[in-house]
Write a protein that holds these residues in place. Structure first.
Motif, PDB file in Angstrom:
ATOM      1  N   ASP A  12       0.852  -1.179   0.000  1.00  0.00           N
ATOM      2  CA  ASP A  12       0.000   0.000   0.000  1.00  0.00           C
ATOM      3  C   ASP A  12       0.889   1.230   0.000  1.00  0.00           C
ATOM      4  OD1 ASP A  12      -1.847   1.902   2.315  1.00  0.00           O
ATOM      5  OD2 ASP A  12      -2.452   1.517   0.257  1.00  0.00           O
ATOM      6  N   GLY A  61       0.904   5.136   1.354  1.00  0.00           N
ATOM      7  CA  GLY A  61       0.221   6.095   2.215  1.00  0.00           C
ATOM      8  C   GLY A  61       1.143   7.228   2.601  1.00  0.00           C
ATOM      9  N   THR A  67      -1.360   4.563   6.614  1.00  0.00           N
ATOM     10  CA  THR A  67      -1.199   3.632   5.494  1.00  0.00           C
ATOM     11  C   THR A  67      -1.682   2.263   5.932  1.00  0.00           C
ATOM     12  OG1 THR A  67       0.361   2.741   3.876  1.00  0.00           O
ATOM     13  CG2 THR A  67       1.152   2.979   6.126  1.00  0.00           C
ATOM     14  N   GLN A  68      -2.061   1.428   4.983  1.00  0.00           N
ATOM     15  CA  GLN A  68      -2.596   0.125   5.337  1.00  0.00           C
ATOM     16  C   GLN A  68      -2.184  -0.929   4.317  1.00  0.00           C
ATOM     17  OE1 GLN A  68      -6.841   0.978   5.251  1.00  0.00           O
ATOM     18  NE2 GLN A  68      -7.049   0.129   3.199  1.00  0.00           N
TER      19      GLN A  68
END
Length: 220
Positions: A77, A79, A109-110
């Motif tokens: 991901d 972010g 963020t993930q």
């Protein structure tokens, strides 16, 4: 008559000679020696404190029996984060600047799996040593090596509270510029590997990230 002319010429040379010599010397650039300028301190010496924003690219090898099918999945991901940093520098020579730098950031963020939120990095912190080279009087290029900690939350994928703190080595490169005597602008990038971690409830997590930061600092 010729004697008078000769006497007048000699007298003119006697009067104007020193003036012409001094004028000629003033037109020649002065010689600079190593003993003429000895700064008492470097422009980079001292403490600094600042704020920064970051762009983070995350990835992780995850093992979660009953949640992820084998083999381990690579989750990623992109972010961002916002935080503060501080440090101290000392110039050893004209070519080397040593320092120590630390930061703490709130991260947004993930990880994602099949389009769903699998987990997230909540915050991170780091401390690192820096070795810099002044590429210009107000520009310092540097490399860093340090250690970073991150707080990871895998609760969305587990259905129960599943958090852990992981730590790992960090490497980086950057450049700082003194905009004024007290304001420093910075741009740097780091890579961090948080190692293989046992996850509460079963499985393992091996996260890493690449971060690009931009910030401003006040130099004391």
């Amino acid at each position: 008559m010729r004697s008078l002319i000769k006497l007048a010429a000699v007298a003119a040379l006697a009067v104007l000679g020193p003036v012409a010599t001094a004028q000629a010397q003033s037109m020649v650039a002065p010689m600079v020696t190593s003993n003429m300028y000895q700064p008492t301190s470097s422009a980079w010496d001292g403490f600094y404190l600042g704020a920064q924003g970051s762009l983070i690219g995350m990835k992780s090898h995850e093992s979660a029996p009953g949640i992820l099918p084998p083999p381990e999945q690579l989750l990623g991901d992109i972010g961002g984060s916002a935080g503060v940093f501080a440090g101290y520098r000392y110039q050893l020579t004209d070519w080397f600047v040593l320092g120590v730098d630390a930061e703490v950031n709130n991260v947004a963020t993930q990880f994602e799996y099949s389009g769903l939120n699998y987990g997230a990095l909540k915050w991170d912190a780091a401390v690192r040593a820096t070795l810099g080279y002044p590429v210009a009087p107000n520009v310092l290029a540097y490399g860093t090596v340090g250690y970073s900690w991150g707080r990871f939350d895998l609760s969305p994928s587990r259905g129960v509270t599943t958090e852990f703190t992981a730590g790992g080595f960090q490497l980086g490169l950057g450049v700082d510029m003194m905009v004024t005597q007290n304001i420093i602008a910075r741009l740097n990038a780091t890579w961090t590997h948080y190692g293989v971690n046992n996850v509460p409830g079963g499985g393992t997590s091996e996260p890493s990230n690449q971060v690009v930061r931009a910030g401003l600092a006040w130099k004391f």
